[in-house]
Write a protein that holds these residues in place. Structure first.
Motif, PDB file in Angstrom:
ATOM      1  N   UNK A   1       0.733  -1.267  -0.033  1.00 36.95           N
ATOM      2  CA  UNK A   1      -0.280   0.119   0.248  1.00 36.95           C
ATOM      3  C   UNK A   1       0.950   1.320  -0.138  1.00 36.95           C
ATOM      4  N   UNK A   2       2.036   1.157   0.461  1.00 38.76           N
ATOM      5  CA  UNK A   2       3.029   2.474   0.389  1.00 38.76           C
ATOM      6  C   UNK A   2       3.783   2.600  -0.784  1.00 38.76           C
ATOM      7  N   UNK A   3       3.743   1.906  -1.672  1.00 44.46           N
ATOM      8  CA  UNK A   3       4.642   1.688  -2.866  1.00 44.46           C
ATOM      9  C   UNK A   3       3.875   2.375  -4.000  1.00 44.46           C
ATOM     10  N   UNK A   4       4.945   2.749  -5.162  1.00 43.45           N
ATOM     11  CA  UNK A   4       4.371   3.350  -6.255  1.00 43.45           C
ATOM     12  C   UNK A   4       4.288   2.293  -7.247  1.00 43.45           C
ATOM     13  N   UNK A   5       3.217   2.406  -8.305  1.00 43.47           N
ATOM     14  CA  UNK A   5       2.909   1.559  -9.136  1.00 43.47           C
ATOM     15  C   UNK A   5       3.518   2.008 -10.715  1.00 43.47           C
ATOM     16  N   UNK A   6       4.002   0.959 -11.395  1.00 44.98           N
ATOM     17  CA  UNK A   6       4.512   1.523 -12.602  1.00 44.98           C
ATOM     18  C   UNK A   6       3.894   0.443 -13.656  1.00 44.98           C
ATOM     19  N   UNK A   7       3.452   0.653 -14.804  1.00 46.19           N
ATOM     20  CA  UNK A   7       2.965  -0.174 -15.813  1.00 46.19           C
ATOM     21  C   UNK A   7       4.007  -0.170 -16.976  1.00 46.19           C
ATOM     22  N   UNK A   8       4.418  -1.463 -17.198  1.00 43.60           N
ATOM     23  CA  UNK A   8       5.470  -1.580 -18.382  1.00 43.60           C
ATOM     24  C   UNK A   8       4.969  -2.677 -19.002  1.00 43.60           C
ATOM     25  N   UNK A   9       4.847  -2.591 -20.526  1.00 46.07           N
ATOM     26  CA  UNK A   9       4.148  -3.591 -21.444  1.00 46.07           C
ATOM     27  C   UNK A   9       3.095  -4.253 -20.914  1.00 46.07           C
ATOM     28  N   UNK A  10       2.055  -3.777 -20.426  1.00 50.62           N
ATOM     29  CA  UNK A  10       0.892  -4.074 -19.847  1.00 50.62           C
ATOM     30  C   UNK A  10       0.983  -4.984 -18.658  1.00 50.62           C
ATOM     31  N   UNK A  11       2.219  -4.820 -17.789  1.00 50.67           N
ATOM     32  CA  UNK A  11       2.506  -5.473 -16.626  1.00 50.67           C
ATOM     33  C   UNK A  11       2.597  -4.467 -15.545  1.00 50.67           C
ATOM     34  N   UNK A  12       2.129  -4.532 -14.453  1.00 48.65           N
ATOM     35  CA  UNK A  12       2.159  -3.837 -13.371  1.00 48.65           C
ATOM     36  C   UNK A  12       3.229  -4.160 -12.420  1.00 48.65           C
ATOM     37  N   UNK A  13       4.209  -3.251 -12.128  1.00 50.68           N
ATOM     38  CA  UNK A  13       5.361  -3.452 -11.129  1.00 50.68           C
ATOM     39  C   UNK A  13       5.125  -2.521  -9.820  1.00 50.68           C
ATOM     40  N   UNK A  14       5.913  -2.612  -8.832  1.00 51.00           N
ATOM     41  CA  UNK A  14       5.954  -1.675  -7.851  1.00 51.00           C
ATOM     42  C   UNK A  14       7.446  -1.155  -7.541  1.00 51.00           C
ATOM     43  N   UNK A  15       7.649   0.205  -7.453  1.00 55.34           N
ATOM     44  CA  UNK A  15       9.022   0.722  -7.185  1.00 55.34           C
ATOM     45  C   UNK A  15       8.926   1.017  -5.932  1.00 55.34           C
ATOM     46  N   UNK A  16      10.144   0.538  -5.044  1.00 57.68           N
ATOM     47  CA  UNK A  16      10.290   1.184  -3.618  1.00 57.68           C
ATOM     48  C   UNK A  16      11.624   1.341  -3.298  1.00 57.68           C
ATOM     49  N   UNK A  17      11.977   1.988  -2.211  1.00 55.57           N
ATOM     50  CA  UNK A  17      13.314   1.994  -1.847  1.00 55.57           C
ATOM     51  C   UNK A  17      13.529   0.892  -0.982  1.00 55.57           C
ATOM     52  N   UNK A  18      14.956   0.554  -0.964  1.00 59.08           N
ATOM     53  CA  UNK A  18      15.394  -0.585  -0.393  1.00 59.08           C
ATOM     54  C   UNK A  18      15.069  -0.602   1.292  1.00 59.08           C
ATOM     55  N   UNK A  19      15.049   0.432   1.863  1.00 61.65           N
ATOM     56  CA  UNK A  19      14.904   0.655   3.124  1.00 61.65           C
ATOM     57  C   UNK A  19      13.444  -0.103   3.396  1.00 61.65           C
ATOM     58  N   UNK A  20      12.210   0.148   2.536  1.00 64.54           N
ATOM     59  CA  UNK A  20      11.032  -0.357   2.689  1.00 64.54           C
ATOM     60  C   UNK A  20      10.839  -1.882   2.546  1.00 64.54           C
ATOM     61  N   UNK A  21      11.783  -2.497   2.278  1.00 63.44           N
ATOM     62  CA  UNK A  21      11.730  -4.050   2.088  1.00 63.44           C
ATOM     63  C   UNK A  21      11.677  -4.487   3.762  1.00 63.44           C
ATOM     64  N   UNK A  22      10.755  -5.329   4.220  1.00 57.83           N
ATOM     65  CA  UNK A  22      10.945  -5.783   5.623  1.00 57.83           C
ATOM     66  C   UNK A  22      11.589  -7.127   5.806  1.00 57.83           C
ATOM     67  N   UNK A  23      11.799  -8.031   4.596  1.00 61.54           N
ATOM     68  CA  UNK A  23      12.566  -9.089   4.912  1.00 61.54           C
ATOM     69  C   UNK A  23      12.876  -9.817   3.262  1.00 61.54           C
ATOM     70  N   UNK A  24      14.056 -10.474   3.352  1.00 61.36           N
ATOM     71  CA  UNK A  24      14.447 -11.048   2.174  1.00 61.36           C
ATOM     72  C   UNK A  24      14.486 -12.650   2.567  1.00 61.36           C
ATOM     73  N   UNK A  25      13.538 -13.355   1.629  1.00 61.98           N
ATOM     74  CA  UNK A  25      13.645 -15.029   1.831  1.00 61.98           C
ATOM     75  C   UNK A  25      14.669 -15.515   1.172  1.00 61.98           C
TER      76      UNK A  25
END
Length: 97
Positions: free
Chosen positions: A61-85
């Motif tokens: 909910x806190x991220x920015x959406x961008x559409x590239x070639x009809x696909x939706x992606x999110x752009x965020x800062x690294x600090x907004x990532x809570x965990x890496x699996x």
């Protein structure tokens, strides 16, 4: 991507889910704020802890959406990532945070 930005595609399994009792919960059901899993598709030059191909946990909910070639992606800062699996394959199987 530039600086500390991360490009993420939300995992498709974050839609409909099942309760432990087997009840199907639709993606449109309102619950408490939920974090989502996504796959990293691009990272900027200033990103240190996340790489392309990682699965990350974040608040969509806190991220920015961008559409590239009809696909939706999110752009965020690294600090907004809570965990890496990470998947450990040495002694066991499964997903570890």
């Amino acid at each position: 991507m530039l600086h500390d930005r991360v490009l993420v595609r939300i995992s498709p399994e974050d839609g409909e889910r099942r309760s432990s009792g087997g009840i199907v919960i639709p993606a449109t059901a309102q619950m408490a704020k939920r974090l989502a899993w996504g796959d990293v598709l691009g990272v900027g030059t200033g990103v240190r802890h996340v790489k392309v191909g990682d699965r990350v946990l974040f608040n969509p909910e806190d991220q920015l959406e961008v559409e590239v070639q009809a696909q939706t992606y999110l752009v965020m800062r690294e600090r907004d990532v809570h965990a890496v699996a990470k998947e450990l394959t040495d002694h066991g199987t499964g997903l570890y945070l």
